[in-house]
Write a protein that holds these residues in place. Structure first.
Motif, PDB file in Angstrom:
ATOM      1  N   PRO A  73      -1.104  13.858 -26.030  1.00  0.00           N
ATOM      2  CA  PRO A  73      -2.380  14.480 -25.661  1.00  0.00           C
ATOM      3  C   PRO A  73      -3.410  13.314 -25.331  1.00  0.00           C
ATOM      4  CG  PRO A  73      -1.446  15.209 -28.024  1.00  0.00           C
ATOM      5  CD  PRO A  73      -0.449  14.126 -27.425  1.00  0.00           C
ATOM      6  N   ARG A  74      -3.475  12.065 -25.748  1.00  0.00           N
ATOM      7  CA  ARG A  74      -4.476  11.110 -25.118  1.00  0.00           C
ATOM      8  C   ARG A  74      -4.028  10.841 -23.784  1.00  0.00           C
ATOM      9  NH1 ARG A  74      -6.212   5.854 -24.135  1.00  0.00           N
ATOM     10  NH2 ARG A  74      -7.825   5.132 -25.609  1.00  0.00           N
ATOM     11  N   ASP A  75      -2.929  10.605 -23.527  1.00  0.00           N
ATOM     12  CA  ASP A  75      -2.407  10.421 -22.021  1.00  0.00           C
ATOM     13  C   ASP A  75      -2.641  11.830 -21.005  1.00  0.00           C
ATOM     14  OD1 ASP A  75      -1.130   8.753 -20.051  1.00  0.00           O
ATOM     15  OD2 ASP A  75       0.422  10.102 -20.021  1.00  0.00           O
ATOM     16  N   TRP A  76      -2.667  13.006 -21.775  1.00  0.00           N
ATOM     17  CA  TRP A  76      -2.937  13.979 -21.008  1.00  0.00           C
ATOM     18  C   TRP A  76      -4.443  14.171 -20.684  1.00  0.00           C
ATOM     19  CZ3 TRP A  76      -5.627  18.699 -22.282  1.00  0.00           C
ATOM     20  CH2 TRP A  76      -5.387  19.942 -21.471  1.00  0.00           C
ATOM     21  N   LEU A  77      -5.231  14.087 -21.508  1.00  0.00           N
ATOM     22  CA  LEU A  77      -6.664  14.006 -21.240  1.00  0.00           C
ATOM     23  C   LEU A  77      -7.082  12.863 -20.384  1.00  0.00           C
ATOM     24  CD1 LEU A  77      -8.741  14.794 -24.459  1.00  0.00           C
ATOM     25  CD2 LEU A  77      -8.538  16.067 -22.435  1.00  0.00           C
ATOM     26  N   GLY A  78      -6.350  11.901 -20.325  1.00  0.00           N
ATOM     27  CA  GLY A  78      -6.644  10.477 -19.464  1.00  0.00           C
ATOM     28  C   GLY A  78      -6.345  11.084 -17.946  1.00  0.00           C
ATOM     29  N   SER A  79      -5.213  11.606 -18.046  1.00  0.00           N
ATOM     30  CA  SER A  79      -4.731  12.278 -16.639  1.00  0.00           C
ATOM     31  C   SER A  79      -5.833  13.037 -15.910  1.00  0.00           C
ATOM     32  CB  SER A  79      -3.489  12.938 -16.884  1.00  0.00           C
ATOM     33  OG  SER A  79      -2.917  13.109 -15.358  1.00  0.00           O
ATOM     34  N   TRP A  80      -6.393  14.011 -16.674  1.00  0.00           N
ATOM     35  CA  TRP A  80      -7.401  15.005 -16.194  1.00  0.00           C
ATOM     36  C   TRP A  80      -8.756  14.163 -15.915  1.00  0.00           C
ATOM     37  CZ3 TRP A  80      -7.597  19.605 -14.282  1.00  0.00           C
ATOM     38  CH2 TRP A  80      -6.703  20.393 -14.750  1.00  0.00           C
ATOM     39  N   PHE A  81      -8.867  13.267 -16.680  1.00  0.00           N
ATOM     40  CA  PHE A  81     -10.322  12.321 -16.315  1.00  0.00           C
ATOM     41  C   PHE A  81     -10.074  11.664 -15.137  1.00  0.00           C
ATOM     42  CE2 PHE A  81     -11.882   8.029 -16.985  1.00  0.00           C
ATOM     43  CZ  PHE A  81     -13.286   7.991 -16.543  1.00  0.00           C
ATOM     44  N   ARG A  82      -8.934  10.842 -15.211  1.00  0.00           N
ATOM     45  CA  ARG A  82      -8.683  10.316 -13.915  1.00  0.00           C
ATOM     46  C   ARG A  82      -8.450  11.229 -12.492  1.00  0.00           C
ATOM     47  NH1 ARG A  82      -3.845   8.022 -13.646  1.00  0.00           N
ATOM     48  NH2 ARG A  82      -3.083   8.830 -15.367  1.00  0.00           N
ATOM     49  N   GLY A  92     -19.854  19.690  -9.995  1.00  0.00           N
ATOM     50  CA  GLY A  92     -19.483  19.986 -11.217  1.00  0.00           C
ATOM     51  C   GLY A  92     -18.528  19.819 -12.145  1.00  0.00           C
ATOM     52  N   LYS A  93     -17.430  19.498 -11.525  1.00  0.00           N
ATOM     53  CA  LYS A  93     -16.197  19.124 -12.317  1.00  0.00           C
ATOM     54  C   LYS A  93     -15.759  17.793 -12.027  1.00  0.00           C
ATOM     55  CE  LYS A  93     -14.249  24.007 -12.268  1.00  0.00           C
ATOM     56  NZ  LYS A  93     -13.238  24.759 -11.888  1.00  0.00           N
ATOM     57  N   ALA A  94     -16.567  17.138 -11.451  1.00  0.00           N
ATOM     58  CA  ALA A  94     -16.042  15.651 -11.035  1.00  0.00           C
ATOM     59  C   ALA A  94     -16.565  14.814 -12.273  1.00  0.00           C
ATOM     60  CB  ALA A  94     -16.747  15.079 -10.109  1.00  0.00           C
ATOM     61  N   THR A  95     -15.590  13.767 -12.427  1.00  0.00           N
ATOM     62  CA  THR A  95     -15.930  12.417 -13.601  1.00  0.00           C
ATOM     63  C   THR A  95     -16.103  11.306 -12.825  1.00  0.00           C
ATOM     64  OG1 THR A  95     -13.572  12.222 -13.755  1.00  0.00           O
ATOM     65  CG2 THR A  95     -14.433  13.809 -15.235  1.00  0.00           C
ATOM     66  N   ARG A  96     -16.462  11.483 -11.641  1.00  0.00           N
ATOM     67  CA  ARG A  96     -16.830  10.006 -10.922  1.00  0.00           C
ATOM     68  C   ARG A  96     -18.338   9.500 -11.453  1.00  0.00           C
ATOM     69  NH1 ARG A  96     -15.500  13.730  -6.769  1.00  0.00           N
ATOM     70  NH2 ARG A  96     -17.597  14.450  -6.536  1.00  0.00           N
ATOM     71  N   GLY A  97     -18.236   8.244 -11.954  1.00  0.00           N
ATOM     72  CA  GLY A  97     -19.239   7.459 -12.649  1.00  0.00           C
ATOM     73  C   GLY A  97     -18.982   7.754 -14.019  1.00  0.00           C
ATOM     74  N   MET A  98     -18.256   8.339 -14.694  1.00  0.00           N
ATOM     75  CA  MET A  98     -18.344   8.363 -16.092  1.00  0.00           C
ATOM     76  C   MET A  98     -17.272   7.562 -16.706  1.00  0.00           C
ATOM     77  SD  MET A  98     -18.142  12.570 -16.634  1.00  0.00           S
ATOM     78  CE  MET A  98     -19.258  13.750 -15.752  1.00  0.00           C
ATOM     79  N   THR A  99     -17.188   7.176 -18.142  1.00  0.00           N
ATOM     80  CA  THR A  99     -16.326   6.400 -18.756  1.00  0.00           C
ATOM     81  C   THR A  99     -15.240   7.607 -19.496  1.00  0.00           C
ATOM     82  OG1 THR A  99     -17.552   6.401 -20.888  1.00  0.00           O
ATOM     83  CG2 THR A  99     -17.839   4.578 -18.991  1.00  0.00           C
ATOM     84  N   PHE A 100     -14.105   7.228 -19.725  1.00  0.00           N
ATOM     85  CA  PHE A 100     -13.264   7.961 -20.342  1.00  0.00           C
ATOM     86  C   PHE A 100     -13.972   8.323 -21.865  1.00  0.00           C
ATOM     87  CE2 PHE A 100      -9.017   8.440 -22.666  1.00  0.00           C
ATOM     88  CZ  PHE A 100      -9.051   9.971 -22.367  1.00  0.00           C
ATOM     89  N   ASP A 101     -14.952   7.454 -22.608  1.00  0.00           N
ATOM     90  CA  ASP A 101     -15.834   7.900 -23.892  1.00  0.00           C
ATOM     91  C   ASP A 101     -16.420   9.184 -23.159  1.00  0.00           C
ATOM     92  OD1 ASP A 101     -15.224   5.445 -25.462  1.00  0.00           O
ATOM     93  OD2 ASP A 101     -16.813   5.743 -26.436  1.00  0.00           O
ATOM     94  N   ASP A 102     -17.012   8.949 -22.334  1.00  0.00           N
ATOM     95  CA  ASP A 102     -18.080  10.276 -21.906  1.00  0.00           C
ATOM     96  C   ASP A 102     -17.228  11.483 -21.749  1.00  0.00           C
ATOM     97  OD1 ASP A 102     -20.235   8.440 -21.648  1.00  0.00           O
ATOM     98  OD2 ASP A 102     -19.949   8.062 -19.360  1.00  0.00           O
ATOM     99  N   PHE A 103     -16.240  11.192 -21.068  1.00  0.00           N
ATOM    100  CA  PHE A 103     -15.129  12.611 -20.928  1.00  0.00           C
ATOM    101  C   PHE A 103     -14.596  12.916 -22.201  1.00  0.00           C
ATOM    102  CE2 PHE A 103     -11.310  14.391 -19.922  1.00  0.00           C
ATOM    103  CZ  PHE A 103     -11.541  15.544 -19.087  1.00  0.00           C
ATOM    104  N   ASP A 171      -9.959   3.036 -21.633  1.00  0.00           N
ATOM    105  CA  ASP A 171     -10.438   2.577 -23.200  1.00  0.00           C
ATOM    106  C   ASP A 171     -11.448   3.490 -23.873  1.00  0.00           C
ATOM    107  OD1 ASP A 171      -9.261   0.126 -22.431  1.00  0.00           O
ATOM    108  OD2 ASP A 171     -10.932  -0.451 -21.404  1.00  0.00           O
ATOM    109  N   LEU A 172     -11.044   3.484 -25.272  1.00  0.00           N
ATOM    110  CA  LEU A 172     -12.027   4.309 -26.009  1.00  0.00           C
ATOM    111  C   LEU A 172     -12.774   3.681 -27.226  1.00  0.00           C
ATOM    112  CD1 LEU A 172     -10.123   7.712 -26.445  1.00  0.00           C
ATOM    113  CD2 LEU A 172     -12.157   7.390 -25.112  1.00  0.00           C
TER     114      LEU A 172
END
Length: 206
Positions: A73-82, A92-103, A171-172
């Motif tokens: 699950p952690r890797d799955w969410l990380g894949s979505w984030f990246r 609206g759906k982009a994660t550019r400029g965010m950290t994984f913490d934000d996501f 990183d989280l």
């Protein structure tokens, strides 16, 4: 989703588990490859059991077995984030400029913002009326999954690398890590109960 008619087998494409590579490698063997749009490509178990499975049985006179993958699950969410850091992803759906913490913090929120609304593997794989996936493999045990398919389809399989998410830091903080485990509690429970042989685990009530 891929339907292998003569082998009485259906591959259900859990999002972010290498489904594009699998479908590209096996499309020519499938009687009914469903690779677009995403809502059909990623048909969840409940929808398959309600609509597609009964039709296949009526048309063929046989039951079809199902097979799918689940990612840690952690890797799955990380894949979505990246994946959503790509320039092609709409604002609206982009994660550019965010950290994984934000996501992760956004994923754990209610309601989720659009960029963090990516669903849940557990919900995708949750059975309807007790009928879940017949064979459920860990994405991290992809070799066992490929061996299963080679045996069932009687062919050698080589998976290409396609639709790979860009690199990015995952990183989280301790707080975000706790939020992740709370938000994905059912996913972690299901993943922990998977066997290397792909034997589907029993399900608790949703």
């Amino acid at each position: 989703m891929l339907v292998f008619w003569e082998r009485r087998l259906v591959f259900l494409a859990t999002p972010k588990t290498g489904s594009t590579a699998i479908e590209t490698a096996l499309e020519s063997l499938s009687a009914m490859p469903v690779m677009r749009p995403p809502v059909l490509k990623h048909t969840p178990v409940q929808r398959y059991r309600r609509f597609i499975g009964p039709y296949l049985k009526m048309a063929s006179g046989h039951d079809f077995e199902t097979v799918a993958l689940m990612r840690e699950p952690r890797d799955w969410l990380g894949s979505w984030f990246r994946y959503r850091t790509r320039e092609a992803v709409e604002a609206g759906k982009a994660t550019r400029g965010m950290t994984f913490d934000d996501f992760v913090t956004a994923y754990a929120a209610d309601p989720q913002p659009a960029f963090a609304d990516v669903g849940s593997q557990e919900r995708f794989l949750r059975p309807r009326n007790g009928e879940g996936v017949d064979h459920l493999f860990r994405y991290e045990d992809i070799d066992a999954f490929v061996m299963f398919l080679e045996d069932r389809l009687d062919c050698a399989i080589t998976l290409p690398r396609l639709n790979v998410s860009p690199p990015g830091a995952l990183d989280l903080s301790d707080q975000a890590e706790a939020l992740l485990h709370k938000a994905c509690a059912r996913d972690f429970d299901l993943y922990d109960r998977l066997s290397p042989e792909g034997v589907a685990p029993s399900w608790s009530a949703p």
